[in-house]
Design an enzyme around this catalytic site. Structure first.
Site, PDB file in Angstrom:
ATOM      1  N   SER A 196      -5.329  12.468 -19.189  1.00 16.13           N
ATOM      2  CA  SER A 196      -6.337  12.836 -18.895  1.00 16.13           C
ATOM      3  C   SER A 196      -8.220  13.446 -19.144  1.00 16.13           C
ATOM      4  O   SER A 196      -9.577  12.534 -18.892  1.00 16.13           O
ATOM      5  CB  SER A 196      -7.247  12.654 -17.025  1.00 16.13           C
ATOM      6  OG  SER A 196      -7.103  14.187 -16.965  1.00 16.13           O
ATOM      7  N   HIS A 224      -4.147   7.591 -14.423  1.00 16.31           N
ATOM      8  CA  HIS A 224      -5.748   6.498 -15.640  1.00 16.31           C
ATOM      9  C   HIS A 224      -5.406   5.386 -16.092  1.00 16.31           C
ATOM     10  O   HIS A 224      -6.050   4.568 -16.860  1.00 16.31           O
ATOM     11  CB  HIS A 224      -5.843   7.932 -16.250  1.00 16.31           C
ATOM     12  CG  HIS A 224      -6.221   9.052 -15.522  1.00 16.31           C
ATOM     13  ND1 HIS A 224      -7.538   8.717 -15.919  1.00 16.31           N
ATOM     14  CD2 HIS A 224      -5.796   9.574 -15.086  1.00 16.31           C
ATOM     15  CE1 HIS A 224      -8.034  10.353 -14.678  1.00 16.31           C
ATOM     16  NE2 HIS A 224      -6.745  10.571 -13.863  1.00 16.31           N
ATOM     17  N   LYS A 255      -8.553   5.287  -8.738  1.00 16.23           N
ATOM     18  CA  LYS A 255      -9.388   4.755 -10.660  1.00 16.23           C
ATOM     19  C   LYS A 255      -8.915   3.705  -9.658  1.00 16.23           C
ATOM     20  O   LYS A 255     -10.367   3.114  -9.275  1.00 16.23           O
ATOM     21  CB  LYS A 255      -8.710   5.798 -11.803  1.00 16.23           C
ATOM     22  CG  LYS A 255      -8.550   7.722 -11.499  1.00 16.23           C
ATOM     23  CD  LYS A 255      -7.493   8.145 -12.029  1.00 16.23           C
ATOM     24  CE  LYS A 255      -7.282   9.399 -11.338  1.00 16.23           C
ATOM     25  NZ  LYS A 255      -7.564  10.085 -10.597  1.00 16.23           N
TER      26      LYS A 255
HETATM   27  N1  PMP Z   1      -2.197  12.948 -11.755  1.00 16.25           N
HETATM   28  C1  PMP Z   1      -3.559  12.339 -12.596  1.00 16.25           C
HETATM   29  C2  PMP Z   1      -2.742  12.474 -14.415  1.00 16.25           C
HETATM   30  C3  PMP Z   1      -4.723  12.571 -12.399  1.00 16.25           C
HETATM   31  O1  PMP Z   1      -6.054  12.358 -13.348  1.00 16.25           O
HETATM   32  C4  PMP Z   1      -4.977  13.044 -10.892  1.00 16.25           C
HETATM   33  C5  PMP Z   1      -6.589  12.686 -10.543  1.00 16.25           C
HETATM   34  N2  PMP Z   1      -7.525  12.722 -11.595  1.00 16.25           N
HETATM   35  C6  PMP Z   1      -4.078  12.950 -10.133  1.00 16.25           C
HETATM   36  C7  PMP Z   1      -2.701  12.258 -10.648  1.00 16.25           C
HETATM   37  C8  PMP Z   1      -4.352  12.892  -8.909  1.00 16.25           C
HETATM   38  O2  PMP Z   1      -4.775  11.621  -7.803  1.00 16.25           O
HETATM   39  P1  PMP Z   1      -5.488  11.990  -6.756  1.00 16.25           P
HETATM   40  O3  PMP Z   1      -7.400  11.990  -7.221  1.00 16.25           O
HETATM   41  O4  PMP Z   1      -5.392  10.519  -5.920  1.00 16.25           O
HETATM   42  O5  PMP Z   1      -5.436  12.505  -6.141  1.00 16.25           O
END
Ligand code: PMP
Length: 408
Positions: A196, A224, A255
């Site tokens: 990310s 992502h 996302k």
């Molecule tokens: N996994 C990854 C790779 C993420 O980037 C994120 C959130 N940025 C999450 C899990 C968690 O997701 P959520 O925002 O839906 O709680």
């Protein structure tokens, strides 16, 4: 120690639980000099542009890759669900919080990622936390990439299993760690499909090959990459054509799916086990109806409008090419997440502020989210960004980059 002495000690500052809070001044110091980039209240949004303090900014700091948060079809689906089911489920999936909508969405998601079954959680964070912590037992191992998302790391820690980490995308190190663990121990390898902050993808074909002799189970976090990667938008696993070799696929709705929530998908008995053991799902209220309907509609659009994905990739290629041509260090990005690597965190905050004042919203990222001295500005793009908006972003980056000495 007498009760009196104990009371005297409790009064002294160093035994006050809140002392660390009173001594935490870093955020206040940054605020005082105008370099505090977090928790900025947005007062209006049209997706690619936002309003802050009455000022218009171009948003290149969002995960709204498909640009669906303001799509009229999505808004209508959300509204209809709220009117039919109410604004919340007010209970766990386990008890009163399962709607026919949840089950319909699970079936559609399972088909989308080509798995037997899927299970929806209220956030992506909870999906990783609940899945990993309930699957990995005390004497079992969970193997993580050093740059895996915090929710994977927290799930691994909570599992009580043995947590082992390998260097980012280093398949030799992964193999070395597997050899150390040995082939006679159950292992789960949990990895981000698309990283990310750095914008690179996991080396899935090599990872699958390395895991096979050890019969390690593989879980890919497609937070992502869903919507973004793969022929039909089904993620990095589809992109690398490794659907049959990956055991679990995790996704988020925060996302490309323009909402909030998450899911895990895999073999039916495994999903059924998770359904009855994942504490982050069992002891938390379920996804609200309007969010479920939003995700269902976004899934339909993602599947029916591949031109959105094509547009997003055209934008990503252009921005990577032009930012690099200006002289910015964009690292190993190979996706619509493009970091501007700066290194020093104070300089990163100053560049962030200059861009912000000039009308571009980016996200400064410092350790521990990235390695020490690896501070960066995360930029990310939407299928709905216009060429004019991107031209404006690039010219602001050029002016600010030169002024701050990042580029010549
Ligand atoms: N996994 C990854 C790779 C993420 O980037 C994120 C959130 N940025 C999450 C899990 C968690 O997701 P959520 O925002 O839906 O709680």
């Amino acid at each position: 120690m007498s009760a009196k002495t104990q009371a005297a000690r409790a009064k002294s500052e160093d035994v006050d639980l809140f002392q660390k809070c009173y001594q935490f001044t870093r955020a206040a110091q940054a605020r005082a000099v105008g370099l505090y980039p977090y928790f900025i209240p947005i007062s209006g949004s049209e997706g690619t542009e936002v309003r802050i303090d009455g000022k218009r900014l171009i948003m290149i700091g969002s995960n709204n890759y498909m640009g669906l948060t303001h799509d009229p079809r999505v808004l209508e689906a959300a509204e209809r669900a709220a009117r039919r089911y109410g604004t919340g489920c007010t209970g766990s999936r386990f008890l009163n919080g399962t709607l026919d909508l949840h089950e319909k969405l699970e079936a559609a998601l399972a088909r989308f990622v080509k798995r037997e079954a899927a299970l929806v959680f209220s956030t992506g964070y909870q999906a990783n936390l609940g899945t990993i912590s309930c699957l990995v037992g005390k004497e079992e191992h969970v193997l993580l990439d050093k740059l895996d998302h915090a929710s994977i790391v927290d799930g691994a820690r909570m599992s009580g299993g043995k947590v082992v980490r390998y260097r980012h995308n280093d398949m030799d190190d992964l193999t070395a760690q597997l050899l150390k663990i040995g082939a006679d121990h159950p292992v789960l390898i949990a990895v981000d499909g698309m990283f990310s902050m750095e914008g690179d993808m996991c080396r899935l074909p090599e990872l699958v090959k390395a895991a096979k002799p050890f019969r390690a189970r593989i879980m890919v976090d497609e937070a992502h990459s869903l919507g973004v990667c793969g022929l039909t938008g089904a993620g990095v696993v589809e992109h690398f054509e490794r659907i049959g070799q990956v055991d679990l696929v995790m996704g988020t709705f925060s996302k490309s799916f323009a909402s909030i929530g998450g899911f895990i998908a895999g073999e039916a008995p495994v999903i059924d086990f998770i359904k009855h053991h994942a504490r982050s799902m069992m002891f938390s209220a379920s996804m609200p109806p309007y969010a479920v309907a939003t995700v269902g509609k976004c899934l339909e659009i993602i599947q029916n409008e591949p031109e959105r994905r094509e547009r997003l990739w055209a934008i990503a290629r252009r921005m990577k090419r032009e930012l690099a041509a200006l002289g910015f260090n964009t690292g190993h990005s190979e996706t619509p997440v493009i970091p501007i690597i700066i290194g020093d965190s104070h300089l990163t905050f100053r560049v962030w502020r200059e861009l912000f004042d000039a009308g571009v919203f980016t996200n400064p990222v410092i350790a521990p989210a990235v390695p020490e001295r690896g501070a960066l500005l995360r930029t990310s793009y939407m299928a709905t960004h216009t060429d004019d908006q991107l031209d404006e972003v690039l010219s602001i980056f050029e002016v600010v980059g030169k002024r701050m000495g990042l580029i010549g």
